[in-house]
Design a protein around this motif. Sequence first.
Motif, PDB file in Angstrom:
ATOM      1  N   PRO A  37       0.816  -1.260   0.378  1.00 33.80           N
ATOM      2  CA  PRO A  37       0.010   0.464   0.014  1.00 33.80           C
ATOM      3  C   PRO A  37       0.761   1.299   0.318  1.00 33.80           C
ATOM      4  O   PRO A  37       1.375   1.200   0.487  1.00 33.80           O
ATOM      5  CB  PRO A  37      -0.626  -0.603   0.812  1.00 33.80           C
ATOM      6  CG  PRO A  37      -0.121  -0.935   2.316  1.00 33.80           C
ATOM      7  CD  PRO A  37       0.950  -1.676   1.786  1.00 33.80           C
ATOM      8  N   VAL A  38       0.290   1.711  -1.170  1.00 33.06           N
ATOM      9  CA  VAL A  38       1.135   3.766  -1.000  1.00 33.06           C
ATOM     10  C   VAL A  38       0.142   5.170  -0.748  1.00 33.06           C
ATOM     11  O   VAL A  38      -0.466   4.637  -1.528  1.00 33.06           O
ATOM     12  CB  VAL A  38       1.975   4.107  -1.920  1.00 33.06           C
ATOM     13  CG1 VAL A  38       2.797   4.760  -2.461  1.00 33.06           C
ATOM     14  CG2 VAL A  38       2.959   2.290  -2.399  1.00 33.06           C
ATOM     15  N   SER A  39       0.933   5.488  -0.137  1.00 39.03           N
ATOM     16  CA  SER A  39      -0.291   6.484  -0.277  1.00 39.03           C
ATOM     17  C   SER A  39       0.909   7.849  -0.049  1.00 39.03           C
ATOM     18  O   SER A  39       1.558   7.673   0.305  1.00 39.03           O
ATOM     19  CB  SER A  39      -1.360   6.528   1.374  1.00 39.03           C
ATOM     20  OG  SER A  39      -0.779   7.880   2.408  1.00 39.03           O
ATOM     21  N   SER A  40      -0.464   9.602  -0.493  1.00 39.48           N
ATOM     22  CA  SER A  40       0.199  10.255  -0.061  1.00 39.48           C
ATOM     23  C   SER A  40       0.667  10.517   0.546  1.00 39.48           C
ATOM     24  O   SER A  40       1.587  11.662   0.974  1.00 39.48           O
ATOM     25  CB  SER A  40      -0.280  11.778  -1.023  1.00 39.48           C
ATOM     26  OG  SER A  40      -1.730  11.257  -0.175  1.00 39.48           O
ATOM     27  N   LYS A  41       0.514  10.052   1.983  1.00 38.13           N
ATOM     28  CA  LYS A  41       1.053  10.444   3.015  1.00 38.13           C
ATOM     29  C   LYS A  41       2.746   9.757   3.411  1.00 38.13           C
ATOM     30  O   LYS A  41       3.278  10.226   3.654  1.00 38.13           O
ATOM     31  CB  LYS A  41       0.171   9.998   4.308  1.00 38.13           C
ATOM     32  CG  LYS A  41      -1.038  10.677   4.308  1.00 38.13           C
ATOM     33  CD  LYS A  41      -1.836  10.221   5.772  1.00 38.13           C
ATOM     34  CE  LYS A  41      -3.266  10.836   4.760  1.00 38.13           C
ATOM     35  NZ  LYS A  41      -4.585   9.646   6.283  1.00 38.13           N
ATOM     36  N   HIS A  42       2.975   8.614   2.307  1.00 45.32           N
ATOM     37  CA  HIS A  42       3.806   8.185   2.994  1.00 45.32           C
ATOM     38  C   HIS A  42       4.666   9.425   2.141  1.00 45.32           C
ATOM     39  O   HIS A  42       6.099   9.428   2.452  1.00 45.32           O
ATOM     40  CB  HIS A  42       4.015   7.178   2.090  1.00 45.32           C
ATOM     41  CG  HIS A  42       3.714   5.991   2.722  1.00 45.32           C
ATOM     42  ND1 HIS A  42       2.006   5.220   2.008  1.00 45.32           N
ATOM     43  CD2 HIS A  42       3.462   4.828   3.928  1.00 45.32           C
ATOM     44  CE1 HIS A  42       2.046   3.847   2.897  1.00 45.32           C
ATOM     45  NE2 HIS A  42       2.667   4.074   3.701  1.00 45.32           N
ATOM     46  N   ASN A  43       3.921   9.933   1.274  1.00 42.65           N
ATOM     47  CA  ASN A  43       5.835  10.865   0.230  1.00 42.65           C
ATOM     48  C   ASN A  43       6.849  10.589  -0.297  1.00 42.65           C
ATOM     49  O   ASN A  43       8.163  10.514   0.564  1.00 42.65           O
ATOM     50  CB  ASN A  43       6.094  12.205   1.433  1.00 42.65           C
ATOM     51  CG  ASN A  43       6.393  13.156   1.174  1.00 42.65           C
ATOM     52  OD1 ASN A  43       6.088  13.964  -0.576  1.00 42.65           O
ATOM     53  ND2 ASN A  43       7.322  13.735   1.400  1.00 42.65           N
ATOM     54  N   VAL A  44       7.041   9.584  -0.966  1.00 46.09           N
ATOM     55  CA  VAL A  44       7.435   8.986  -1.427  1.00 46.09           C
ATOM     56  C   VAL A  44       7.903   7.987  -2.979  1.00 46.09           C
ATOM     57  O   VAL A  44       6.844   8.491  -3.620  1.00 46.09           O
ATOM     58  CB  VAL A  44       7.640   7.212  -0.559  1.00 46.09           C
ATOM     59  CG1 VAL A  44       7.870   7.033   0.645  1.00 46.09           C
ATOM     60  CG2 VAL A  44       6.925   6.370  -1.360  1.00 46.09           C
ATOM     61  N   THR A  45       8.622   7.743  -3.415  1.00 44.38           N
ATOM     62  CA  THR A  45       8.601   8.453  -4.978  1.00 44.38           C
ATOM     63  C   THR A  45       9.663   6.639  -5.088  1.00 44.38           C
ATOM     64  O   THR A  45      10.387   5.886  -4.543  1.00 44.38           O
ATOM     65  CB  THR A  45       9.217   8.540  -6.078  1.00 44.38           C
ATOM     66  OG1 THR A  45       8.124  10.833  -5.779  1.00 44.38           O
ATOM     67  CG2 THR A  45       9.757   8.861  -7.222  1.00 44.38           C
ATOM     68  N   ILE A  46       8.781   6.051  -5.664  1.00 43.24           N
ATOM     69  CA  ILE A  46       9.329   4.488  -6.254  1.00 43.24           C
ATOM     70  C   ILE A  46       9.621   4.698  -7.863  1.00 43.24           C
ATOM     71  O   ILE A  46       8.534   4.697  -8.768  1.00 43.24           O
ATOM     72  CB  ILE A  46       8.005   3.654  -6.451  1.00 43.24           C
ATOM     73  CG1 ILE A  46       7.236   3.902  -4.283  1.00 43.24           C
ATOM     74  CG2 ILE A  46       8.265   1.965  -6.272  1.00 43.24           C
ATOM     75  CD1 ILE A  46       6.561   3.288  -4.570  1.00 43.24           C
ATOM     76  N   SER A  47      10.734   4.319  -8.398  1.00 44.81           N
ATOM     77  CA  SER A  47      11.472   3.152  -9.633  1.00 44.81           C
ATOM     78  C   SER A  47      11.245   2.134  -9.244  1.00 44.81           C
ATOM     79  O   SER A  47      11.608   0.721  -9.018  1.00 44.81           O
ATOM     80  CB  SER A  47      13.453   4.327  -9.150  1.00 44.81           C
ATOM     81  OG  SER A  47      13.343   3.239 -10.060  1.00 44.81           O
ATOM     82  N   VAL A  48      10.288   1.404 -10.607  1.00 45.09           N
ATOM     83  CA  VAL A  48       9.850   0.727 -11.478  1.00 45.09           C
ATOM     84  C   VAL A  48      11.055  -0.162 -12.246  1.00 45.09           C
ATOM     85  O   VAL A  48      11.099   0.334 -13.674  1.00 45.09           O
ATOM     86  CB  VAL A  48       8.667   0.354 -11.581  1.00 45.09           C
ATOM     87  CG1 VAL A  48       8.401  -1.297 -12.142  1.00 45.09           C
ATOM     88  CG2 VAL A  48       7.630   0.833 -10.535  1.00 45.09           C
ATOM     89  N   PRO A  49      12.093  -1.150 -12.271  1.00 44.08           N
ATOM     90  CA  PRO A  49      12.769  -1.533 -13.049  1.00 44.08           C
ATOM     91  C   PRO A  49      12.419  -1.844 -14.307  1.00 44.08           C
ATOM     92  O   PRO A  49      10.961  -2.385 -14.424  1.00 44.08           O
ATOM     93  CB  PRO A  49      14.028  -2.883 -12.015  1.00 44.08           C
ATOM     94  CG  PRO A  49      13.425  -2.132 -11.023  1.00 44.08           C
ATOM     95  CD  PRO A  49      11.812  -1.929 -10.606  1.00 44.08           C
ATOM     96  N   CYS A  50      12.580  -1.725 -15.392  1.00 49.12           N
ATOM     97  CA  CYS A  50      12.194  -2.236 -16.543  1.00 49.12           C
ATOM     98  C   CYS A  50      11.913  -3.728 -16.571  1.00 49.12           C
ATOM     99  O   CYS A  50      11.310  -4.091 -17.530  1.00 49.12           O
ATOM    100  CB  CYS A  50      13.249  -1.863 -17.644  1.00 49.12           C
ATOM    101  SG  CYS A  50      14.705  -2.374 -17.783  1.00 49.12           S
ATOM    102  N   LEU A  51      12.462  -4.570 -16.009  1.00 50.90           N
ATOM    103  CA  LEU A  51      11.729  -5.961 -16.242  1.00 50.90           C
ATOM    104  C   LEU A  51      10.925  -6.325 -14.744  1.00 50.90           C
ATOM    105  O   LEU A  51      10.642  -7.431 -14.853  1.00 50.90           O
ATOM    106  CB  LEU A  51      12.926  -6.802 -15.709  1.00 50.90           C
ATOM    107  CG  LEU A  51      14.456  -7.002 -16.233  1.00 50.90           C
ATOM    108  CD1 LEU A  51      15.747  -7.219 -16.593  1.00 50.90           C
ATOM    109  CD2 LEU A  51      13.884  -7.203 -18.391  1.00 50.90           C
TER     110      LEU A  51
END
Length: 182
Positions: free
Chosen positions: A104-118
Amino acid sequence: MEIINTDVFELGNFGIDVFHEKEFDDDRGSLKVFFETFHQSKDSNFFLTKKLSTTKKGVFRGLHIQKTPFKQKKISKVIKGEILQVFLNLDVNSNNFGQTIITPVSSKHNVTISVPCLFAHGFFASKTVVFEYICIGAYSEEHEICIIPDYLDLNMTMSNKDLQGLKCKDIITEIKSGNLLI
């Protein structure tokens, strides 16, 4: 020092890029494409897109992955609301190949996630959500793979395109056998 007053649409005359936004709406919400840009040098090509998705509660977007030569890395951020981010590892050389990771991710987490191409990627809107993402790499509809998250126990709405995707177990079998290269 010279000062030049100009119209925003004339900035291209000075080497400054101006992008016209595109917006797509349907019953699940909307998708706004802020910009798509391509940079080519003697050593590499670089394609970058920035998008904003407004998605209604109960909608699942994804799972998507681009296959070679149109692999994409995605950088995502929840701006408003809450989602379940879903990642499917399709890196055949990884010890975690075939595993689905859900968080689960919400705006309250204030994170940016990098999704690898695989990794195939998607999200479920547990509340109405505003979701921003950047794609590094060009998009090609012909090279996109849609994977049905039929193994997830969620009451969800999906697009017709996503509903016609491949089953997770089938894509894993195809990759393992070498019949599908990501």
